[in-house]
Write a protein that holds these residues in place. Structure first.
Motif, PDB file in Angstrom:
ATOM      1  N   SER A1166      21.039 -16.091  10.971  1.00  0.00           N
ATOM      2  CA  SER A1166      22.433 -15.823  11.325  1.00  0.00           C
ATOM      3  C   SER A1166      22.534 -14.382  11.837  1.00  0.00           C
ATOM      4  O   SER A1166      21.861 -13.495  11.322  1.00  0.00           O
ATOM      5  CB  SER A1166      23.348 -16.018  10.119  1.00  0.00           C
ATOM      6  OG  SER A1166      22.930 -15.198   9.077  1.00  0.00           O
ATOM      7  N   CYS A1208      22.219 -10.744   8.842  1.00  0.00           N
ATOM      8  CA  CYS A1208      22.240 -10.580   7.393  1.00  0.00           C
ATOM      9  C   CYS A1208      20.936 -11.099   6.810  1.00  0.00           C
ATOM     10  O   CYS A1208      20.728 -11.077   5.610  1.00  0.00           O
ATOM     11  CB  CYS A1208      23.449 -11.286   6.786  1.00  0.00           C
ATOM     12  SG  CYS A1208      23.450 -13.040   7.080  1.00  0.00           S
ATOM     13  N   HIS A1210      19.636 -14.204   6.802  1.00  0.00           N
ATOM     14  CA  HIS A1210      19.595 -15.520   6.174  1.00  0.00           C
ATOM     15  C   HIS A1210      19.177 -16.602   7.155  1.00  0.00           C
ATOM     16  O   HIS A1210      19.675 -16.670   8.263  1.00  0.00           O
ATOM     17  CB  HIS A1210      20.942 -15.830   5.519  1.00  0.00           C
ATOM     18  CG  HIS A1210      21.179 -14.927   4.348  1.00  0.00           C
ATOM     19  ND1 HIS A1210      22.313 -14.198   4.174  1.00  0.00           N
ATOM     20  CD2 HIS A1210      20.362 -14.608   3.323  1.00  0.00           C
ATOM     21  CE1 HIS A1210      22.199 -13.469   3.083  1.00  0.00           C
ATOM     22  NE2 HIS A1210      21.026 -13.701   2.541  1.00  0.00           N
ATOM     23  N   CYS A1247      28.501 -16.299   7.324  1.00  0.00           N
ATOM     24  CA  CYS A1247      27.198 -16.733   6.838  1.00  0.00           C
ATOM     25  C   CYS A1247      27.420 -17.553   5.580  1.00  0.00           C
ATOM     26  O   CYS A1247      28.094 -17.121   4.659  1.00  0.00           O
ATOM     27  CB  CYS A1247      26.313 -15.532   6.533  1.00  0.00           C
ATOM     28  SG  CYS A1247      24.867 -15.953   5.562  1.00  0.00           S
ATOM     29  N   CYS A1250      26.004 -15.302   2.385  1.00  0.00           N
ATOM     30  CA  CYS A1250      26.523 -13.986   1.984  1.00  0.00           C
ATOM     31  C   CYS A1250      27.891 -13.702   2.559  1.00  0.00           C
ATOM     32  O   CYS A1250      28.464 -12.661   2.291  1.00  0.00           O
ATOM     33  CB  CYS A1250      25.541 -12.891   2.394  1.00  0.00           C
ATOM     34  SG  CYS A1250      25.436 -12.654   4.159  1.00  0.00           S
ATOM     35  N   SER A1252      28.854 -12.800   5.410  1.00  0.00           N
ATOM     36  CA  SER A1252      29.083 -11.786   6.453  1.00  0.00           C
ATOM     37  C   SER A1252      29.543 -12.498   7.699  1.00  0.00           C
ATOM     38  O   SER A1252      29.253 -13.671   7.899  1.00  0.00           O
ATOM     39  CB  SER A1252      27.843 -11.001   6.858  1.00  0.00           C
ATOM     40  OG  SER A1252      26.872 -11.061   5.964  1.00  0.00           O
TER      41      SER A1252
HETATM   42 ZN   LIG Z   1      23.936 -14.020   5.199  1.00  0.00          ZN
END
Ligand SMILES: [Zn+2]
Ligand SMILES: [Zn+2]
Ligand SMILES: [Zn+2]
Ligand SMILES: [Zn+2]
Ligand SMILES: [Zn+2]
Ligand SMILES: [Zn+2]
Ligand SMILES: [Zn+2]
Length: 1810
Positions: A1166, A1208, A1210, A1247, A1250, A1252
Motif C-alpha cells: 500500500s 506504510c 503493508h 490501509c 494501520c 494510513s
Molecule cells: Zn499500513
C-alpha cells in the motif's frame, strides 16, 4: 484627527477640484465658506477657494478670517453651523446607495470639518494639532480593544482580572516578567495602563510614564489658551447637540426646522434595513433577494454591510416604492422566522444628517486625544443639565437611547465615551454617577435589546465598578448595591411562581444571559473589599445586603421537587438556569460574607438580618403536629417530614449565607456578642439545620436510587451541588450548618434528628426481617451515606472559623488529596480547585510545598507528584472526593503501602482542633446514640447477618472509632486526665445493654478480625485496637512514664506488643506467600488468554512482528557475515554480487503467505503518492497547478516540486487489495450521506491494517540477482573504454534517430559521424555479447505496474489518468529520484547512517519503488523510452543536444542519473526481440553513465560556487587541491575568463567535496536498491547488539561512497583519466549561455550542497508571536474587523485566514487564504500556526485538515490550545522537531487522515475557506 492632518489643504484642494470652472458649480463651491461667514460674499468664497487650492496663502487668509469674522462678538456660531450643515450634508451624502467614500470624505473635510477646525483653533489646524500632539497625551493609555486582540493581565499586580494591558503597554511594563496571563479580548475593553487603582505595582508602562520620550515636552507650552477654550465652549455645545439630536431623531420624513432649508423638499427616500441578532446571514440574503428581486451578489453586499454597520439603505426611490420594499422585506422575512426584519423608510436628508452626525462623532473622538482641556470641556457640556429642566443631560440622553441606536452609531458613541470621560478620572466619576442614576432603565433596555453585550452601553459598567474608589463612591453616594439588586428584583419577577420563589421552567437562555450581566455588575462592585469604613458606607452596604437577601429569599427553596413514585417523569424539568444562577452567585455570596466580616458591628447586624430571613422562610410544615421518637432512652420531638415523600429543594442560599456568616463570627470571636442581636429563643437551631439536612438526605436517597424515576435533571443538580463550581456555597455550607447544629444541640437529639431525616430510625431499632432485596440495599446505602455525613460533621474542620486553619492550609489539603489519587497536570489541579473572585485558586503559592514537578516528554504533559511527607495527611473520607475518586485514592494508597511493605491501615490523620464555637461537635462521637449506631453495625457484621451490613459501612464505623480515639488522645495529651470529659474509651468499652450476651465495641472489634469478608480491614482494626491501648494507658495515671513514651513515638513497646508484632510478621509473611501464588495463577491464566488471542489474530501478529524489513535485515546480516569477502562495489567490472534473497510475504488481507516471483500473481504494497515541496530551494517560485502542458523529464535544480511515494509497508495480494477496494467503494456508495475522510474517486483508501491514508499500491517486483565474473569483466574493460562506449552509443542512437525521424533531416553530431559504419557493427558484436532476454512478468504484475505508473502520473501532474501518455515513464523515474532525495535528506538531518537505519516501512517502500521503476520500462513502448533517453543524454552529451535541452545549470543531475540508468536498457531493444543487457554490460553501462553524470555534476558545483569567497583557512597543497586548480584553469579558458582563475584550489576542492555528498549518497541508495549489492560497513548502521554505534567521520563516509560507486577519492582524477573524451564535453558545457550568464553574476544558480529545509524559526516566547499578529494588517482590506492571522510554518508568510477579504478564486472555486497559499507553498499540503488560537493546522488539498496544539508549553509542561488558560508559553523544541519530521517524512496527509478518523467533529469544518 488623522483625516484632517493627512488630507490637509492638499486633499481639500483636490475636493475643490471638482468645482472651479462652471459658474453653477462654483456657486456650490462657494458654500465652502458659507458655513463660516454669516453672509457669504462672493469674494470670500473665492478666496477660500483659492486658499484651498493654494495652501501657501493659508496663514494670510486665516488671519483675515479671524480678523473679520471669528472675533465678532455677535457671531452666532450655532445658527451658522446648522445653516452650513443644512446646505452641505444632504449634498455630500446624496449617493447613499452607491457612495464614493473617498470623495464623500474629501467633501466633508473641505466643506465642513476644515473650516470648523480653523474656527476652533484660530490657525491652520495642521500646524496647531502638530503643536498640540505631544502635550495632550494622557497618562492613561485607554486603547480600546477590538475583538480578538490579545490582552495581558498580571496575576501578581492586577487588582482584579478585569485589569488588562494592551500588547504595547505590556511589553513595556514590569509585568512582562511577572506571572502574566494572555487572553483574547471579546472587544470593547480598554487598556488600564496608567490607572493607579488597577495595579498594585507598576501601573505605568515606560511609554506612558511621565517624562517618557513621547511626552517630554509635557506641561511646557501647549496648555490651550483661553481663546481656544472659549471657542471650544462655543463650538462643542452646537456639535454635541447636533449629534444628539440627529442620533435620537425619530421622525422618518422630517428634519428639525433649523436644518430644513427653504428649498423644496424632494421626494427621495430610502428603505433602510437594520441589523439584528435573530436572523442569520443566509436568512437576510434570502429575504432581500426575494423582496427586492436583486442578484445574490448584491444581497450579499447589503447583508455584509448591515452586519458591519448595523443598517443600510437597500433601496432608494419615492416614498411609495420604499414603503412597498419595506413591506416586502417584512413579508418575506416573516415567512422564515417569527420575527420580521426591521426595516424603515427614511427621508434622504434624515439619513444624510444621521450619517454626518456619526462622522462628527468620530471627529470629536480624534480631537479628544489631543488635549485634556478638550476632554474636560466636552465632558462638562455633555453633563450639563438644562437649568430647571428634568430632562437628562446630553450624555444620559445618548445612554438612554443606546439600545435604539444601530450598531455603527453605538460604536462611535462608546468610543467617544472612552476617549473623553474615561480618560479623565474626575469625569469618569461623574459619568458613573449618571450611569448609576439611569442604571435600572439602561439594564431593562439591554435585556429587551437583541444586540450583543459588547454593543451595549451597559457593558461599560466593568470600567467603572471595578475601580475601587469609584465603587466606594457609588455605594456611598448612589447606593449602587441596592440599585443593582433592585434592578434584579425588577427584572426577575417574571420567573416567580405562586410562592414567590423563582422557577425557571421554559425560560429563554438568551434573556437569562442578559440578566447574568446585572449579576456580574454586582460582582464588579464587590470585587475589592474596602479598607476603610465610614458610617455611610456601612449603612449603604447593609441596605444593599438586605436588598440582596430579598433575592436570596426568592431562591431559598425554589424549584422544589417531589419524589416520583410509580411512573417515570415525562419531561426532565429545566434545571440549568437555577444552577447557572447559583454559579454566578457563588463568588458574590462569598464576597458579601467577606465584606460583612470586615466589621464586627456590621457582621452581627448582617447575621441578624440573614437569620430573620431564614426564619421567615422556615415556615414549611409548621401546621403538622409534632411527633416523638425514642431511641436509647433519648427522645426527639419534631414535626414529621420525609424527604422521600414531601417536596424538597436543593437551593438554600439563605441558610448557606447564614452558615457562612456564622463561621466568620466564630473566626473573629464576635460570636460572643451574638445574643445581643439574636436572642436564644429566636435562634431555633433545629430549624436552621432542617433544610440543609433535607438536602443532604436527598443526595443520599439519590445515591440509594430512590429517585430513579425523577430523571437526569435531578442527577445533574446533585452533581453540581457537590461539584467544585458550586460546592463552596452549597454542599460545603450544608456540612457547616450541620456542624453548627451539632455544636449547639444536644448530641443525642442531633443524632436522632439525623436518623429520622435519613428515614433510618427503624433500621437501628430491632429489625423486622424483610425479604425485599431492593429495600435492604437501599437501606444499606442510606446508612453508608449517613455515616459518611457523620464522619464529615466530626472530621472536616478545614474551614477558617471552624478550626484555626488558614486559607493556605485549606488549599494544601485539597491538593494533597487530589494528588493522592494520582499525579496530575497543573491544569487538572486548577480545574479541581474552587476559584475566588479573582479567578485564582492559590495553587501556585502552596504547590511546591506539597508536590514535585515532573517534566513532560515529547507528548503528554508535565505532572505534579505528591511529596512523600504529605502522604500522612491522606484522609480516605475526604469530603470533596467523589465516589470514584474515593475508591481510586484508597486503592492507590493501599498499593503504595503494600509496595513499601507496610500494613494497609489508612487511619484518619489527626484533625486540627475545633475552634471554641464548634468544640461541642465532638460530643456526638461519644454520645449514647452514636455508640448504639456503631455497636449495632459491628454486631451485625460479627453475627454475619450478611445482608444487613457492607464492608464500606464497617470502614466508616472504623473511621468514626478512629476519630473518637484520636480526639480523646489529643485531649489527654493537652490537659490533665481529670479535666478531659471526652470519654470515648469509656463509652466504647461499656456494654451495650444489661443483657447476658451484651458486648462492647472493643470485644466486637476482636471478633471482627475473624470475619473472613473483612480480611482487608484487619490492619485498620489492629490499628484501632492499638489506639485503644494507647488511650487506656494515657488514662491510667499509674504508668505515667510509659504514657509519655508511648504517646511520644510509640517506640518502646512492651514484650506483649512485641510478641503480637512477631505474630503479625509471620502472618504477613503467610499472606504475602498466598498473594504470590495467587498472582502466579493469574499470570498463567493471562498467558493462556494471550495465546488464544495470538491464535485468532495470528496473521496480524506475524505482520507486525516480522515485517518484511526485519527479515531483510536479518538476511542481510547473515549474508554479510558469509559474504564478507565479496566486493562491496556497486558499479563497473569489480561489481559485487546481488544479495539474493527469497522473499516470502504474508498478505494482510487473506493472511496467506506467498513467495515473490516474477511469474507469480502480484503482491503489492500500500502506498501514497503526493506532490511535495519539501526540498524546494525557492519557495517563491510559482507552481503550475495543473500539469497538462508540463514536461516533467527534467527536474530543475531548485527541486521546486516533486512527486513523493511513501508506503506504510503493508503487503497484500493484488487481487485481495482489488477486492477490498471494490467492497469499500460499494459500501460508501450505499451510505451517501456519510462524509468520508478519503476520496474513493481518486483511488484513496485506508490501509486495512494501520489505517494510513493510501492512494495506490506498489507492485513488488523481485530483484533479479546478478553476479558477474570479474575476470571476464576485466577482459571487457580492455576493449570497452569510455570513449569507445560513447562512440558505440552515439552510433546506436543516431541509427535510431535516422530510423525514427523518418525523413526528418537529422543533424548528427560530427563527433558521431566518423566511423559510423564500423561502430554500428560493433554495437552488435560487443554489446550484444552481453545480451540476455528480457524478464517475463506475470500479467498481474504487469497490470499493477501500469496501475501504479498511472497513479504517479495522475497525482504528480494533477491530470486525468491516461495509461498511454508519453510522460508516464518520466514520472516514474522522477518519483523514484525524488523519493530517494527526500530519504537521503531525512537521514542526513537526523544524523543517521545511510544504510540500515531506515524504518521498515521506508525500507520496503523504497525497495519496491526502485524495482518497480526498473520494471516499468517494459510496459511502455521502447521507442518512447529511447526518445526520452536521447533527450536525457543530450544534457550530458552536447552532440545530442536538442532545442529543448536545458543547460547544465538548469537540471538536477541525480534525476538525470536515475533517468538514464533506468531507460538505458531500451537501447538493446530490437524490433522483434525483447532483449536487455547482460550483467556485464549493465555493469559497464552503469559505471559510465554514473561517471558521466558525476563529471557533469562536479562541473555544476564548480561553476555555481564560483562566487564563493574564501574563508580564512590555511591553504593546503594537497593533490586534490592541485587537480582542482588545473581543472579551474580549463574551465576558465572555456568560459572566456568568466570563471575566475583566482579561486584557490583547496577551496574548490572543499566546495566540490561538500557539494557532491548528497548526490553521492543518493546514488549509493539508488544503486543499492537497484542492484542489491551490499554497501561497505562504513555506511551501515552499527552492529546490532553491540553497544557502541560506529561513528564514521565525514571523510570516512566520503571514501566509502567513492569506493562503493567506483570513483577515485580525488574526483578530479575522473577528468584527467577521461580527459580526451571529457574535454570536448566540458568545453561545450561551459560555453552554454546560461552558464556564462551565471558566471557573470547575471543570474543565480543553485549552490551545492543545497540547503536542507526546515520549518521556520519560531520565537522562544509565545507573546512575541502574538505581538507579530497584532501588527498584522490584512493586505486586502483596511476595515477594523477581527482578523485571524496564521503563519505558514514552511515559508513564514503571515496570512489572513477565515475571512472573505482574502479569499481567492482558483479554478472557479473560492479558496481561503490558507488553502490557496498551500497550493503554492506546499503543493497542497501545508502546516500553519493559528497565532491567536495557539494551534497548528495541517491541511491537505481543499477538503482535509486537522488541528494540533502549538508546540508551546507553559511552565507546567502543558499546551494551551485556544489560549484558554493564558499562562506564558515557551517553545518546546522537541515538539517542534516532531512537526518538522512529520513534514519531511511526508506524513502530514497520514496524520490528517488519522486525526479525522478519531475526531469526527472536523467533518463539519469547511477547510476550503481556511
Ligand atoms: Zn499500513
Ligand atoms: Zn495600552
Ligand atoms: Zn502604557
Ligand atoms: Zn505584575
Ligand atoms: Zn491476499
Ligand atoms: Zn508558505
Ligand atoms: Zn484579509
Amino acid at each position: 484627527m488623522a483625516d484632517g492632518a493627512d488630507g490637509g489643504p492638499g486633499a481639500a484642494g483636490a475636493a475643490g477640484g471638482c468645482v472651479p470652472v462652471q459658474p453653477q458649480e462654483r456657486a456650490m463651491c462657494s458654500t465652502t465658506s458659507g458655513c463660516m461667514i454669516s453672509k457669504p460674499s462672493q469674494s470670500a468664497g473665492c478666496m477660500m477657494q483659492d486658499y484651498l487650492n493654494d495652501s501657501a496663502g493659508a496663514s494670510l487668509i486665516l488671519k483675515w478670517m479671524v480678523m473679520t469674522q471669528w472675533c465678532d462678538e455677535r457671531f452666532n456660531f450655532q445658527a451658522t453651523f446648522l445653516q452650513c450643515l443644512a446646505k452641505h450634508v444632504p449634498n455630500i451624502y446624496s449617493a447613499e446607495m452607491d457612495p464614493l467614500l473617498e470623495k464623500q470624505e474629501e467633501m466633508v473635510q473641505a466643506a465642513i470639518l476644515y473650516p470648523l477646525e480653523c474656527y476652533l483653533f484660530g490657525e491652520d489646524p495642521d500646524i496647531f494639532l502638530e503643536k498640540l500632539q505631544q502635550s495632550g497625551t494622557s497618562q492613561l493609555c485607554g486603547k480600546v480593544f477590538k475583538g480578538g486582540e490579545t490582552t495581558y493581565s498580571c496575576r501578581d499586580c492586577a487588582v482584579d482580572p478585569t485589569c488588562v494591558l494592551c500588547m504595547d503597554c505590556f511589553q513595556n511594563s514590569i509585568h512582562r516578567n511577572h506571572r502574566y496571563k494572555m487572553h483574547s479580548s471579546t472587544g470593547g475593553g480598554f487598556c488600564d495602563c496608567g490607572d493607579t487603582e488597577a495595579w498594585k505595582a507598576g501601573p505605568l508602562c515606560t511609554k506612558h510614564e511621565p517624562g517618557a520620550s513621547g511626552s517630554a515636552k509635557e506641561n511646557s507650552e501647549c496648555q490651550l489658551n483661553e481663546e481656544i477654550m472659549e471657542h471650544s465652549r462655543r463650538v462643542f455645545p452646537s456639535v454635541i447637540k447636533y449629534i444628539v439630536d440627529m442620533l435620537i431623531w425619530e421622525e422618518e420624513k422630517e428634519l428639525p426646522p433649523e436644518l430644513t432649508i427653504s428649498r423644496e423638499k424632494v421626494d427621495s427616500y430610502y428603505c433602510v434595513l437594520f441589523n439584528d441578532e435573530h436572523h442569520s446571514y443566509d436568512h437576510v440574503i434570502f429575504s432581500l433577494q426575494r423582496a427586492l428581486g436583486c442578484e445574490l451578489g448584491e444581497a450579499q453586499l447589503h447583508t455584509t454591510a448591515i452586519d458591519k454597520e448595523g443598517r443600510r439603505a437597500v433601496k432608494a426611490g419615492h416614498y411609495a416604492s420604499c414603503q412597498e420594499a419595506k413591506e416586502e422585506i417584512k413579508r418575506h422575512s416573516e415567512n422564515i422566522s417569527q420575527r420580521p426584519l426591521h426595516a424603515e423608510v427614511l427621508h434622504a436628508d434624515v439619513m444624510a444628517h444621521q450619517k454626518f452626525a456619526l462622522r462628527l462623532g468620530s471627529w470629536l473622538n480624534k480631537l479628544m486625544s489631543y488635549s485634556s482641556d478638550f476632554r474636560q470641556i466636552f465632558c462638562q457640556i455633555c453633563l450639563k443639565e438644562e437649568a430647571g429642566s428634568e430632562k437628562p443631560c446630553f450624555i444620559s440622553k445618548l445612554m438612554l437611547w443606546d439600545a435604539k441606536l444601530h450598531k455603527g452609531a453605538r460604536k462611535v458613541l462608546h468610543e467617544l465615551i472612552f476617549s473623553s470621560f474615561f480618560m479623565e478620572m474626575e469625569y469618569k466619576k461623574l459619568f458613573a454617577v449618571e450611569f448609576v442614576k439611569y442604571y435600572k432603565a439602561l439594564q431593562k433596555e439591554y435585556i429587551s435589546d437583541d444586540h450583543d453585550r459588547v454593543l451595549s452601553v451597559t457593558a461599560l459598567s466593568v470600567q467603572m465598578f471595578t475601580v475601587p474608589t469609584l465603587a466606594r463612591h457609588l455605594i456611598e453616594e448612589q447606593n449602587v448595591i441596592t440599585t443593582i439588586t433592585e434592578t434584579l428584583l425588577e427584572v426577575l419577577p417574571e420567573y416567580l411562581d405562586k410562592n414567590d420563589k423563582f422557577n425557571f421552567q421554559g425560560y429563554s437562555q438568551d434573556k437569562l444571559n442578559r440578566v447574568y450581566a446585572v449579576i456580574y455588575d454586582l460582582r464588579y462592585v464587590l470585587v475589592s473589599k474596602p479598607t476603610l469604613w465610614t458610617d455611610r458606607l456601612r449603612e449603604r452596604f447593609l441596605e444593599g445586603f438586605v436588598s440582596f437577601l430579598r433575592i436570596l429569599t426568592c431562591m431559598q427553596g425554589m424549584e422544589e421537587i417531589k419524589r416520583q413514585i410509580g411512573q417515570h417523569i415525562e419531561v426532565d424539568p429545566d434545571w440549568e438556569a437555577a444552577i447557572a444562577i447559583q454559579m454566578q452567585l457563588k463568588n458574590i455570596l462569598l464576597m458579601f460574607q467577606e465584606w460583612c466580616a470586615c466589621d464586627e458591628e456590621l457582621l452581627l447586624k448582617a447575621y441578624s438580618e440573614c437569620h430573620k430571613a431564614v426564619m421567615r422562610c422556615s415556615t414549611n410544615g409548621r401546621s403538622r403536629e409534632k411527633t416523638v421518637f425514642h431511641l436509647c432512652g433519648h427522645t426527639l420531638e419534631s414535626r414529621p417530614y420525609r424527604v422521600s415523600a414531601d417536596p424538597v429543594s436543593i437551593h438554600l442560599p439563605l441558610s448557606r449565607t447564614l452558615a457562612g456568616l456564622h463561621v466568620r463570627l466564630s473566626k473573629t470571636g464576635t460570636i460572643s456578642r451574638l445574643h445581643e442581636f439574636v436572642s436564644p429563643e429566636e435562634f431555633q437551631v433545629e430549624l436552621l439545620v432542617e433544610y440543609p439536612l433535607r438536602c443532604l438526605v436527598l443526595v443520599a436517597q439519590v445515591a440509594a436510587e430512590m429517585w430513579r424515576r425523577n430523571g437526569l435533571s435531578l442527577i445533574s443538580q446533585v452533581f453540581y451541588y457537590q461539584d467544585v463550581k458550586c460546592r463552596e456555597e452549597m454542599y460545603d455550607k450544608d456540612i457547616i450548618m450541620l456542624q453548627i447544629g451539632a455544636s449547639l444541640m444536644d448530641p443525642n437529639q442531633f443524632l436522632l434528628l439525623i436518623l429520622q431525616r435519613y428515614e433510618l430510625a427503624d433500621a437501628f431499632k430491632k429489625m423486622k426481617p424483610t425479604k425485599d432485596q431492593d429495600l435492604i440495599k437501599q437501606c444499606n446505602v442510606l446508612i453508608e451515606e449517613m455515616l459518611q455525613i457523620l464522619i464529615y460533621v466530626v472530621g472536616e474542620r478545614y474551614v477558617p472559623g471552624v478550626s484555626n486553619v488558614t486559607k493556605e492550609d485549606v488549599i494544601m489539603r485539597e491538593i494533597i488529596h487530589l494528588l493522592c489519587i494520582e499525579p496530575m497536570a497543573h491544569s487538572a489541579i486548577t480545574k479541581s480547585l474552587p476559584e475566588n473572585e479573582n479567578n485564582e485558586t492559590g495553587l501556585e503559592s502552596v504547590i511546591d510545598k506539597v508536590a514535585t514537578f515532573k517534566k513532560p516528554g515529547v507528548s503528554g504533559h508535565g505532572v505534579y507528584e505528591l511529596k512523600d511527607e504529605c502522604l500522612k495527611e491522606f484522609n480516605m473520607f475526604f469530603y470533596h472526593y467523589t465516589k470514584t475518586q474515593h475508591s481510586k485514592a484508597e486503592h492507590t494508597q493501599k498499593k503504595r503501602r503494600k509496595q513499601e511493605n507496610r500494613d494497609e491501615a489508612l487511619p484518619p490523620p489527626p484533625p486540627p482542633g475545633f475552634s471554641p464555637a464548634f468544640s461541642n461537635v465532638v460530643r456526638i462521637l461519644n454520645c449514647d446514640v452514636m455508640m448504639h449506631i456503631l455497636r449495632t453495625i459491628l454486631q451485625r457484621a460479627v453475627e454475619l447477618e450478611t445482608h444487613l451490613w457492607t464492608e464500606a459501612m464497617i470502614q466508616m464505623v472504623l473511621h468514626l472509632l478512629s476519630l473518637g480515639l484520636l480526639e480523646e488522645k489529643q485531649q489527654l495529651q493537652k490537659s490533665p486526665e481529670e479535666e478531659v470529659t471526652f470519654d470515648f474509651y469509656h463509652k466504647a468499652t461499656r456494654m451495650g445493654s444489661s443483657a447476658l450476651n451484651a458486648v462492647n465495641v472493643l470485644m466486637l472489634l476482636e471478633k471482627l478480625k475473624r470475619v473472613p469478608q473483612l480480611e482487608a480491614q484487619k490492619d485498620t482494626v489492629n490499628w484501632i485496637l492499638q489506639m485503644f491501648d494507647t488511650v487506656k494507658r494515657l488514662r491510667e495515671k499509674s504508668s505515667l512514664t510509659t504514657v509519655a513514651a508511648t504517646s511520644g513515638s510509640e517506640a518502646t513497646k512492651s514484650d506483649e506488643t512485641q510478641s503480637t508484632q512477631d505474630k503479625e510478621k509471620a502472618e504477613r509473611k503467610r499472606k504475602a506467600e498466598a498473594a504470590r501464588l495467587h498472582r502466579q495463577k493469574i499470570m498463567a491464566q493471562m498467558s493462556a488468554l494471550q495465546r488464544n488471542f495470538i491464535e485468532t489474530h495470528k496473521l496480524l501478529y506475524e505482520n507486525t512482528l516480522e515485517a518484511p524489513g526485519k527479515e531483510d535485515a536479518i538476511m542481510e546480516e547473515e549474508s554479510m557475515s558469509s559474504a564478507i569477502d565479496y566486493s562491496k562495489i556497486a558499479l563497473g567490472p569489480k561489481r559485487g554480487p546481488s544479495v539474493a534473497e527469497k522473499e516470502v510475504l504474508t498478505c494482510i488481507l487473506c493472511q496467506e503467505e506467498q513467495e515473490v516471483k516474477l511469474e507469480s500473481a502480484a503482491m503489492v504494497l500500500s502506498a501514497c503518492v503526493q506532490k511535495s515541496t519539501a526540498l524546494t530551494q525557492n519557495r517563491s517560485r510559482i507552481l503550475e497547478l495543473s500539469g497538462d502542458t508540463l514536461d516533467p523529464l527534467f527536474m530543475h535544480p531548485d527541486l521546486p516540486c516533486g512527486t513523493h511515494t511513501g508506503s506504510c509497508g503493508h503487503v497484500m495480494h493484488a487481487a485481495c487489495w482489488q477486492k477490498y477496494f471494490e467492497a469499500m467503494q460499494l459500501n460508501f456508495r450505499q451510505r451517501l450521506h456519510v462524509e468520508q475522510i478519503f476520496d474513493l474517486e481518486n483511488g484513496e483508501y485506508l490501509c486495512p491494517l494501520c489505517k494510513s491514508l493510501c492512494n495506490t499500491v506498489i507492485p513488488i517486483v523481485p530483484l533479479q540477482a546478478q553476479k558477474i565474473n570479474s575476470e571476464d569483466a576485466e577482459a571487457v574493460a580492455q576493449i570497452l573504454s569510455l570513449a569507445r562506449w560513447l562512440e558505440i552509443i552515439i552510433v546506436r542512437i543516431s541509427g535510431y534517430s535516422v530510423k525514427n525521424a523518418k525523413g526528418e533531416k537529422q543533424n548528427l553530431p560530427a563527433f558521431a559521424n566518423k566511423g559510423m559504419g564500423n561502430s554500428a557493427l560493433e554495437f552488435h558484436s560487443i554489446l550484444s555479447f552481453g545480451v540476455q532476454s528480457s524478464a517475463k512478468y506475470s500479467s498481474s504484475i504487469k497490470e499493477m505496474l501500469i496501475l501504479f505508473a498511472t497513479t504517479i502520473y495522475r497525482v504528480g501532474l494533477k491530470v486525468a489518468p491516461n495509461e498511454a501518455d508519453y510522460r508516464i515513464p518520466m514520472m516514474t523515474w522522477s518519483t523514484c529520484a525524488f523519493t530517494i532525495q527526500c530519504i537521503e535528506n531525512l537521514l542526513e538531518t537526523e544524523g543517521k547512517p545511510l544504510f540500515g537505519s531506515l524504518q521498515n516501512r521506508q525500507h520496503s517502500g523504497l525497495k519496491a519503488l526502485v524495482q518497480f521503476a526498473a520494471a516499468q520500462r517494459t510496459t511502455s513502448p521502447q521507442v518512447l523510452i529511447q526518445k526520452h533517453l536521447i533527450r536525457l543524454l543530450g544534457v550530458l552529451l552536447p552532440n545530442l543536444k536538442g532545442e529543448d535541452t536545458p543547460s547544465l545549470l538548469e537540471v538536477d543531475m541525480f534525476h538525470i542519473l536515475v533517468g538514464v540508468v533506468l531507460s538505458f536498457p531500451s537501447l538493446y531493444w530490437e524490433d522483434a526481440v525483447d532483449l536487455q543487457p547482460s550483467s556485464i554490460s549493465s555493469a559497464y553501462n552503469h559505471l559510465y553513465l554514473f561517471h558521466l553524470t558525476t563529471l557533469a555534476h562536479i562541473t555544476q558545483i564548480v561553476v555555481s560556487s564560483a562566487t564563493e569567497s574564501p574563508t580564512a583557512r590555511s591553504p593546503d597543497n594537497s593533490e586534490e587541491a592541485r587537480s582542482a586548480q588545473s581543472f579551474c584553469r580549463e574551465v576558465c579558458q572555456y568560459t572566456g575568463g568568466c570563471f575566475s582563475q583566482d579561486i584557490p584550489g583547496w577551496l574548490v576542492w572543499d566546495c566540490v567535496k561538500k557539494g557532491i555528498m548528497p548526490y553521492l549518497r543518493c546514488a549509493a541508495l539508488f544503486f543499492h536498491y537497484l542492484l542489491g549489492v551490499s554497501p561497505p560497513e562504513e555506511l551501515l548502521q552499527g552492529q546490532k547488539g553491540s553497544e557502541k554505534l560506529k561513528f564514521v567521520s565525514e571523510e570516512g563516509q566520503f571514501k566509502a561512497l567513492c569506493s562503493y560507486l567506483s570513483l577515485p577519492t580525488n574526483l578530479f582524477l575522473l577528468f584527467q583519466e577521461y580527459w580526451d573524451t571529457v574535454n570536448p564535453l566540458l568545453q561545450r558545457w561551459c560555453a552554454d549561455p546560461v552558464v556564462l550568464s551565471c558566471l557573470k553574476g547575471k543570474s543565480i544558480a543553485v549552490r551545492y550542497p543545497r540547503k536542507r529545509n526546515s520549518l521556520i524559526e519560531l520565537p522562544e516566547d509565545y507573546s512575541c508571536l502574538l505581538n507579530q499578529a497584532s501588527q498584522f494588517r490584512c493586505p486586502r482590506s483596511s476595515d477594523d474587523e477581527q482578523k485571524h492571522p496564521v503563519l505558514c510554518l514552511f515559508c513564514g508568510a503571515m496570512l489572513c485566514s477565515q475571512n472573505t477579504c482574502c479569499q481567492e478564486l482558483v479554478n472557479g472555486e473560492e479558496l481561503g487564504a490558507c488553502t490557496s497559499h498551500a497550493l503554492q507553498c506546499g503543493a497542497g499540503v501545508c502546516m500553519f500556526l493559528k497565532i491567536r488560537e495557539c494551534k497548528v493546522v495541517l491541511i491537505e488539498g481543499k477538503t482535509r485538515g486537522c488541528l494540533y496544539p502549538a508546540p508551546y508549553l507553559d511552565e507546567y509542561g502543558e499546551t494551551d490550545p485556544g489560549l484558554k488558560r493564558g499562562n506564558p508559553l515557551h517553545l518546546c523544541r522537541e515538539r517542534y522537531r516532531k512537526l518538522h519530521l512529520l513534514w519531511q517524512q511526508h506524513c502530514i496527509i497520514e496524520e490528517i487522515a488519522r486525526s479525522q478518523e478519531t475526531n469526527q467533529i472536523f467533518f463539519g469544518f469547511n477547510w476550503q475557506l481556511l
